[in-house]
Design a protein around this motif. Sequence first.
Motif, PDB file in Angstrom:
ATOM      1  N   GLU A 140       0.840  -1.215   0.000  1.00 62.11           N
ATOM      2  CA  GLU A 140       0.000   0.000   0.000  1.00 62.11           C
ATOM      3  C   GLU A 140       0.869   1.258   0.000  1.00 62.11           C
ATOM      4  O   GLU A 140       0.537   2.250  -0.659  1.00 62.11           O
ATOM      5  N   MET A 141       1.966   1.183   0.723  1.00 56.55           N
ATOM      6  CA  MET A 141       2.838   2.358   0.822  1.00 56.55           C
ATOM      7  C   MET A 141       3.457   2.733  -0.526  1.00 56.55           C
ATOM      8  O   MET A 141       3.937   3.845  -0.706  1.00 56.55           O
ATOM      9  N   GLY A 142       3.451   1.774  -1.463  1.00 54.55           N
ATOM     10  CA  GLY A 142       4.021   2.050  -2.792  1.00 54.55           C
ATOM     11  C   GLY A 142       2.998   2.530  -3.806  1.00 54.55           C
ATOM     12  O   GLY A 142       3.324   2.726  -4.969  1.00 54.55           O
ATOM     13  N   ILE A 143       1.754   2.683  -3.362  1.00 53.32           N
ATOM     14  CA  ILE A 143       0.685   3.120  -4.279  1.00 53.32           C
ATOM     15  C   ILE A 143       0.244   4.517  -3.857  1.00 53.32           C
ATOM     16  O   ILE A 143      -0.114   4.717  -2.680  1.00 53.32           O
ATOM     17  N   SER A 144       0.255   5.456  -4.798  1.00 50.88           N
ATOM     18  CA  SER A 144       0.028   6.843  -4.356  1.00 50.88           C
ATOM     19  C   SER A 144      -1.336   7.057  -3.688  1.00 50.88           C
ATOM     20  O   SER A 144      -1.440   7.806  -2.733  1.00 50.88           O
ATOM     21  N   GLU A 145      -2.370   6.327  -4.135  1.00 53.37           N
ATOM     22  CA  GLU A 145      -3.703   6.538  -3.525  1.00 53.37           C
ATOM     23  C   GLU A 145      -3.752   5.995  -2.095  1.00 53.37           C
ATOM     24  O   GLU A 145      -4.608   6.374  -1.304  1.00 53.37           O
ATOM     25  N   GLU A 146      -2.876   5.040  -1.784  1.00 57.72           N
ATOM     26  CA  GLU A 146      -2.973   4.397  -0.470  1.00 57.72           C
ATOM     27  C   GLU A 146      -1.824   4.751   0.466  1.00 57.72           C
ATOM     28  O   GLU A 146      -1.821   4.371   1.630  1.00 57.72           O
ATOM     29  N   PHE A 147      -0.856   5.435  -0.082  1.00 57.85           N
ATOM     30  CA  PHE A 147       0.313   5.817   0.711  1.00 57.85           C
ATOM     31  C   PHE A 147      -0.106   6.557   1.976  1.00 57.85           C
ATOM     32  O   PHE A 147      -1.041   7.348   1.976  1.00 57.85           O
ATOM     33  N   LYS A 148       0.582   6.290   3.090  1.00 58.52           N
ATOM     34  CA  LYS A 148       0.293   6.970   4.363  1.00 58.52           C
ATOM     35  C   LYS A 148       1.522   7.750   4.817  1.00 58.52           C
ATOM     36  O   LYS A 148       2.626   7.204   4.851  1.00 58.52           O
ATOM     37  N   GLY A 149       1.320   8.971   5.155  1.00 57.79           N
ATOM     38  CA  GLY A 149       2.369   9.771   5.782  1.00 57.79           C
ATOM     39  C   GLY A 149       2.199   9.678   7.294  1.00 57.79           C
ATOM     40  O   GLY A 149       1.959   8.601   7.824  1.00 57.79           O
ATOM     41  N   TYR A 150       2.266  10.823   7.968  1.00 54.89           N
ATOM     42  CA  TYR A 150       2.044  10.806   9.424  1.00 54.89           C
ATOM     43  C   TYR A 150       0.659  10.240   9.717  1.00 54.89           C
ATOM     44  O   TYR A 150      -0.336  10.649   9.106  1.00 54.89           O
ATOM     45  N   GLY A 151       0.614   9.338  10.678  1.00 56.07           N
ATOM     46  CA  GLY A 151      -0.687   8.818  11.113  1.00 56.07           C
ATOM     47  C   GLY A 151      -1.123   9.547  12.369  1.00 56.07           C
ATOM     48  O   GLY A 151      -0.426  10.436  12.847  1.00 56.07           O
ATOM     49  N   PRO A 152      -2.281   9.164  12.920  1.00 55.95           N
ATOM     50  CA  PRO A 152      -2.687   9.776  14.181  1.00 55.95           C
ATOM     51  C   PRO A 152      -1.673   9.424  15.281  1.00 55.95           C
ATOM     52  O   PRO A 152      -1.242   8.263  15.348  1.00 55.95           O
ATOM     53  N   GLU A 153      -1.298  10.414  16.080  1.00 60.86           N
ATOM     54  CA  GLU A 153      -0.281  10.179  17.117  1.00 60.86           C
ATOM     55  C   GLU A 153      -0.713   9.082  18.079  1.00 60.86           C
ATOM     56  O   GLU A 153       0.083   8.347  18.634  1.00 60.86           O
ATOM     57  N   GLN A 154      -2.005   8.981  18.285  1.00 64.02           N
ATOM     58  CA  GLN A 154      -2.551   8.033  19.280  1.00 64.02           C
ATOM     59  C   GLN A 154      -2.740   6.632  18.712  1.00 64.02           C
ATOM     60  O   GLN A 154      -3.086   5.712  19.445  1.00 64.02           O
ATOM     61  N   GLY A 155      -2.543   6.469  17.431  1.00 66.12           N
ATOM     62  CA  GLY A 155      -2.731   5.160  16.815  1.00 66.12           C
ATOM     63  C   GLY A 155      -3.884   5.182  15.832  1.00 66.12           C
ATOM     64  O   GLY A 155      -4.819   5.977  15.981  1.00 66.12           O
ATOM     65  N   TYR A 156      -3.841   4.316  14.823  1.00 68.19           N
ATOM     66  CA  TYR A 156      -4.925   4.250  13.833  1.00 68.19           C
ATOM     67  C   TYR A 156      -6.192   3.693  14.465  1.00 68.19           C
ATOM     68  O   TYR A 156      -6.128   2.825  15.349  1.00 68.19           O
ATOM     69  N   GLU A 157      -7.299   4.184  13.956  1.00 71.47           N
ATOM     70  CA  GLU A 157      -8.596   3.764  14.485  1.00 71.47           C
ATOM     71  C   GLU A 157      -8.790   2.247  14.385  1.00 71.47           C
ATOM     72  O   GLU A 157      -9.320   1.619  15.304  1.00 71.47           O
ATOM     73  N   PHE A 158      -8.317   1.663  13.264  1.00 75.85           N
ATOM     74  CA  PHE A 158      -8.542   0.216  13.089  1.00 75.85           C
ATOM     75  C   PHE A 158      -7.911  -0.583  14.220  1.00 75.85           C
ATOM     76  O   PHE A 158      -8.455  -1.570  14.683  1.00 75.85           O
ATOM     77  N   LEU A 159      -6.748  -0.126  14.701  1.00 78.47           N
ATOM     78  CA  LEU A 159      -6.081  -0.880  15.765  1.00 78.47           C
ATOM     79  C   LEU A 159      -6.712  -0.591  17.131  1.00 78.47           C
ATOM     80  O   LEU A 159      -6.946  -1.502  17.928  1.00 78.47           O
ATOM     81  N   ARG A 160      -7.013   0.677  17.374  1.00 80.91           N
ATOM     82  CA  ARG A 160      -7.626   1.027  18.675  1.00 80.91           C
ATOM     83  C   ARG A 160      -8.962   0.289  18.826  1.00 80.91           C
ATOM     84  O   ARG A 160      -9.305  -0.198  19.896  1.00 80.91           O
ATOM     85  N   LYS A 161      -9.680   0.190  17.739  1.00 79.00           N
ATOM     86  CA  LYS A 161     -10.971  -0.518  17.742  1.00 79.00           C
ATOM     87  C   LYS A 161     -10.753  -2.005  18.060  1.00 79.00           C
ATOM     88  O   LYS A 161     -11.453  -2.581  18.890  1.00 79.00           O
ATOM     89  N   ALA A 162      -9.794  -2.591  17.384  1.00 77.54           N
ATOM     90  CA  ALA A 162      -9.513  -4.024  17.591  1.00 77.54           C
ATOM     91  C   ALA A 162      -9.099  -4.289  19.040  1.00 77.54           C
ATOM     92  O   ALA A 162      -9.487  -5.294  19.640  1.00 77.54           O
ATOM     93  N   ILE A 163      -8.337  -3.377  19.616  1.00 77.37           N
ATOM     94  CA  ILE A 163      -7.897  -3.520  21.010  1.00 77.37           C
ATOM     95  C   ILE A 163      -9.107  -3.465  21.947  1.00 77.37           C
ATOM     96  O   ILE A 163      -9.285  -4.317  22.821  1.00 77.37           O
ATOM     97  N   VAL A 164      -9.928  -2.444  21.744  1.00 76.66           N
ATOM     98  CA  VAL A 164     -11.118  -2.265  22.589  1.00 76.66           C
ATOM     99  C   VAL A 164     -11.994  -3.520  22.551  1.00 76.66           C
ATOM    100  O   VAL A 164     -12.400  -4.055  23.580  1.00 76.66           O
ATOM    101  N   GLU A 165     -12.249  -4.008  21.331  1.00 77.55           N
ATOM    102  CA  GLU A 165     -13.142  -5.162  21.164  1.00 77.55           C
ATOM    103  C   GLU A 165     -12.548  -6.433  21.765  1.00 77.55           C
ATOM    104  O   GLU A 165     -13.219  -7.143  22.498  1.00 77.55           O
ATOM    105  N   ASN A 166     -11.297  -6.689  21.418  1.00 79.13           N
ATOM    106  CA  ASN A 166     -10.721  -8.000  21.749  1.00 79.13           C
ATOM    107  C   ASN A 166     -10.072  -8.096  23.123  1.00 79.13           C
ATOM    108  O   ASN A 166     -10.146  -9.134  23.760  1.00 79.13           O
TER     109      ASN A 166
END
Length: 411
Positions: free
Chosen positions: A62-88
Amino acid sequence: MSYINENFLELQESYLFSTIAKKVAKYTEENPDKKVIKLGIGDVTRPLPKSCIEAMHKAVDEMGISEEFKGYGPEQGYEFLRKAIVENDYKSRGIDIAEDEIFVSDGAKCDTGNIVDIFAKDNVVAITDPVYPVYLDTNVMSGRSGKFNLQQGTYENIVYLPVMAENDFKPELPKQKVDMIYLCFPNNPTGTVLNKEELKKWVEYAKENHSIILYDSAYEAFITEDDIPHSIYEVEGAKDVAIEFRSFSKTAGFTGVRCGYVVIPKTVKGYTKEGKEISYNQLWNRRTCTKFNGASYIVQRAAEAVYSEEGQKQIKENIDYYMENAKIIREGLEEAGITYYGGVNAPYVWLKVPEGKTSWEFFDTLLQDMNVVGTPGSGFGPHGEGYFRLTAFGTKENTIKAMERIKSKGC
Ligand code: MLT
């Protein structure tokens, strides 16, 4: 002229695991023919779960595709991971934690060390003794320890809570009022645990004294017994007084990948000198935004994969593998007639050093005569003297070999 932070001059020697690494490096250099088995630092040996590898490959692409490339993310962590942590990690245990109470980081060592930033310098700190050295050293660095008493091996302003065979490795509540209490269960280094009732005493103490519990549950995935809490928030009221640290290092083999998180419920409050209540969540968020740009996207995708069905199966296989090693160590020590503790709900076995030797002398004997590396108990604090830690994170083959050597040579 620039002046140094003189608190650093109060630190004792080098960091424990660096001292050991240096000693072992010297020995292997002088004895290149010897096959040294390292059961010292708790570093994993199993390769990463396949699900994590696949998730990282995908994220790299994904990082090699311009539409999906990510620069700085949220300092607190991406929502997908925080959500997975909360749930699991929380909802599945009936614990209600919000996504914005989770802060993803590059590991629990950094979190348990950095957390001191949000506390006043004159807070009284209590640590168990023996203890994971990061809690103590970072409080020394930030000026909370006072002077070191060489004779006693303790700092004047730190409250030490002994954990030893005599009290069944259960720390007693401090006699005096303390403000910050570090607890780590399953415990590093002793491998012992507290049940819910025992943990409840600490939550009640913290409530009565308006103290904060800094709860390190990096080893919760190794719990095998049903009545042992995986999170301090399983204890009623803990959400008002506890900050919890978690790590993917040992759970999913991320020691070299780096990812962990800290949970700071918004209900956990501290006070200004005027008595005004302030949320620690708010302070940590502020600190995180200033000092951290978030864990890497690729790594967070790997952490998310830990929670997939396949990921859970794969990490369980690795954890079972290490706990089998713990059993091999326990049985080996038993046969060698050595008293030990832990190793049932934790990947660490804490053994009693045979009469007449200090922990460091035992370290030398083990290294020189048996070519096995462990960690001397006194390195974790004065009440660790007379004890020694072996980790279950080696390979099964090396763990068996190490125990054979210990059994055949005797200690
Ligand atoms: C240990 O051996 O105590 C741990 O691996 C150290 C750590 O997690 O930083």
